[in-house]
Motif scaffolding. Structure first.
Motif, mmCIF file in Angstrom:
data_model
loop_
_atom_site.group_PDB
_atom_site.id
_atom_site.type_symbol
_atom_site.label_atom_id
_atom_site.label_comp_id
_atom_site.label_asym_id
_atom_site.label_seq_id
_atom_site.Cartn_x
_atom_site.Cartn_y
_atom_site.Cartn_z
ATOM 1 N N ARG A 60 0.777 -1.019 0.260
ATOM 2 C CA ARG A 60 -0.011 -0.122 -0.028
ATOM 3 C C ARG A 60 0.755 1.004 0.025
ATOM 4 N NH1 ARG A 60 -4.780 0.521 1.283
ATOM 5 N NH2 ARG A 60 -5.211 -1.237 2.277
ATOM 6 N N ARG A 61 2.017 1.218 0.909
ATOM 7 C CA ARG A 61 2.850 2.286 0.726
ATOM 8 C C ARG A 61 3.564 2.569 -0.616
ATOM 9 N NH1 ARG A 61 6.671 2.416 5.497
ATOM 10 N NH2 ARG A 61 4.879 2.498 6.542
ATOM 11 N N PHE A 62 3.892 1.557 -1.229
ATOM 12 C CA PHE A 62 4.688 1.697 -2.392
ATOM 13 C C PHE A 62 3.523 2.525 -3.349
ATOM 14 C CE2 PHE A 62 4.857 -0.055 -6.561
ATOM 15 C CZ PHE A 62 6.129 0.323 -7.052
ATOM 16 N N GLY A 68 2.098 9.162 -6.125
ATOM 17 C CA GLY A 68 2.372 10.562 -5.683
ATOM 18 C C GLY A 68 1.448 10.985 -4.532
ATOM 19 N N ILE A 69 0.774 10.110 -3.743
ATOM 20 C CA ILE A 69 -0.092 10.390 -2.809
ATOM 21 C C ILE A 69 0.962 10.777 -1.444
ATOM 22 C CG2 ILE A 69 -1.643 9.521 -1.086
ATOM 23 C CD1 ILE A 69 -2.590 7.749 -3.788
ATOM 24 N N THR A 70 2.096 10.275 -1.242
ATOM 25 C CA THR A 70 2.612 10.557 -0.244
ATOM 26 C C THR A 70 3.536 11.928 -0.102
ATOM 27 O OG1 THR A 70 4.757 9.416 -0.794
ATOM 28 C CG2 THR A 70 3.156 8.120 0.447
ATOM 29 N N ALA A 71 3.395 12.499 -1.343
ATOM 30 C CA ALA A 71 3.839 13.733 -1.606
ATOM 31 C C ALA A 71 3.115 14.851 -0.788
ATOM 32 C CB ALA A 71 4.041 14.315 -2.949
ATOM 33 N N GLY A 72 1.783 14.635 -0.685
ATOM 34 C CA GLY A 72 0.984 15.405 -0.195
ATOM 35 C C GLY A 72 0.398 16.514 -1.003
ATOM 36 N N PHE A 73 -0.302 17.448 -0.476
ATOM 37 C CA PHE A 73 -1.073 18.319 -1.331
ATOM 38 C C PHE A 73 -0.492 19.646 -0.833
ATOM 39 C CE2 PHE A 73 -4.169 14.969 -1.050
ATOM 40 C CZ PHE A 73 -4.300 14.913 -2.554
ATOM 41 N N ASN A 74 0.648 19.884 -0.196
ATOM 42 C CA ASN A 74 1.186 21.197 0.232
ATOM 43 C C ASN A 74 1.942 21.588 -0.956
ATOM 44 O OD1 ASN A 74 -0.081 20.994 2.790
ATOM 45 N ND2 ASN A 74 1.533 20.079 3.595
ATOM 46 N N VAL A 75 2.307 21.052 -1.730
ATOM 47 C CA VAL A 75 3.170 21.160 -2.976
ATOM 48 C C VAL A 75 2.463 22.238 -3.633
ATOM 49 C CG1 VAL A 75 4.274 20.473 -5.091
ATOM 50 C CG2 VAL A 75 4.282 18.756 -3.023
ATOM 51 N N ALA A 76 1.158 22.283 -3.801
ATOM 52 C CA ALA A 76 0.555 23.155 -4.523
ATOM 53 C C ALA A 76 -0.296 24.325 -3.655
ATOM 54 C CB ALA A 76 -0.734 22.464 -5.284
ATOM 55 N N ALA A 77 0.087 24.257 -2.469
ATOM 56 C CA ALA A 77 -0.273 25.356 -1.601
ATOM 57 C C ALA A 77 0.035 26.688 -1.943
ATOM 58 C CB ALA A 77 0.006 25.071 -0.176
ATOM 59 N N PRO A 78 -0.734 27.634 -1.901
ATOM 60 C CA PRO A 78 -0.094 29.167 -2.042
ATOM 61 C C PRO A 78 0.952 29.487 -1.394
ATOM 62 C CG PRO A 78 -2.363 29.265 -1.229
ATOM 63 C CD PRO A 78 -1.807 27.681 -1.250
ATOM 64 N N ASP A 79 1.864 30.174 -1.807
ATOM 65 C CA ASP A 79 3.275 30.599 -0.849
ATOM 66 C C ASP A 79 3.122 31.959 -0.515
ATOM 67 O OD1 ASP A 79 3.491 31.923 -3.229
ATOM 68 O OD2 ASP A 79 5.553 31.538 -3.505
ATOM 69 N N GLY A 80 1.906 32.660 -0.622
ATOM 70 C CA GLY A 80 1.856 34.076 0.114
ATOM 71 C C GLY A 80 0.496 34.619 -0.763
#
Length: 95
Positions: A60-62, A68-80
């Motif tokens: 499951r972890r693999f 790309g689920i473990t990368a999370g969704f913070n990658v697309a979060a606004p930076d300011g």
């Protein structure tokens, strides 16, 4: 109870059990023969010799990492806060 087929498996599952859970019964034998060897090159969990199966939580972890689920969704979060006043309209758009 969940509809997730991996959650229905024992802690250590055979390749056939995993195949049915991942791609279904109709494509399971193909997946075991051709896909698993390719996935092992990418870090797919190996068969544990003591338990004679692959650890389902690691499978499951693999897949979480594979999709790309473990990368999370913070990658697309606004930076300011965005300052839209710095954008100027082109001369063509003004006409």
């Amino acid at each position: 109870m969940t509809d997730d087929p991996l959650s229905q498996l024992p802690l250590f599952a055979t390749d056939q059990q995993l195949a049915v859970a991942v791609v279904g019964k109709a494509r399971a034998s193909m997946w075991v023969k051709t896909v698993i060897p390719q996935l092992e090159k990418k870090g797919f969990p190996r068969i544990d010799p003591l338990h004679d199966g692959r650890p389902v939580p690691l499978v499951r972890r693999f897949y979480d990492g594979y999709f790309g689920i473990t990368a999370g969704f913070n990658v697309a979060a606004p930076d300011g806060k965005e300052d839209l006043s710095i954008w100027k309209r082109s001369k063509r758009a003004r006409k």
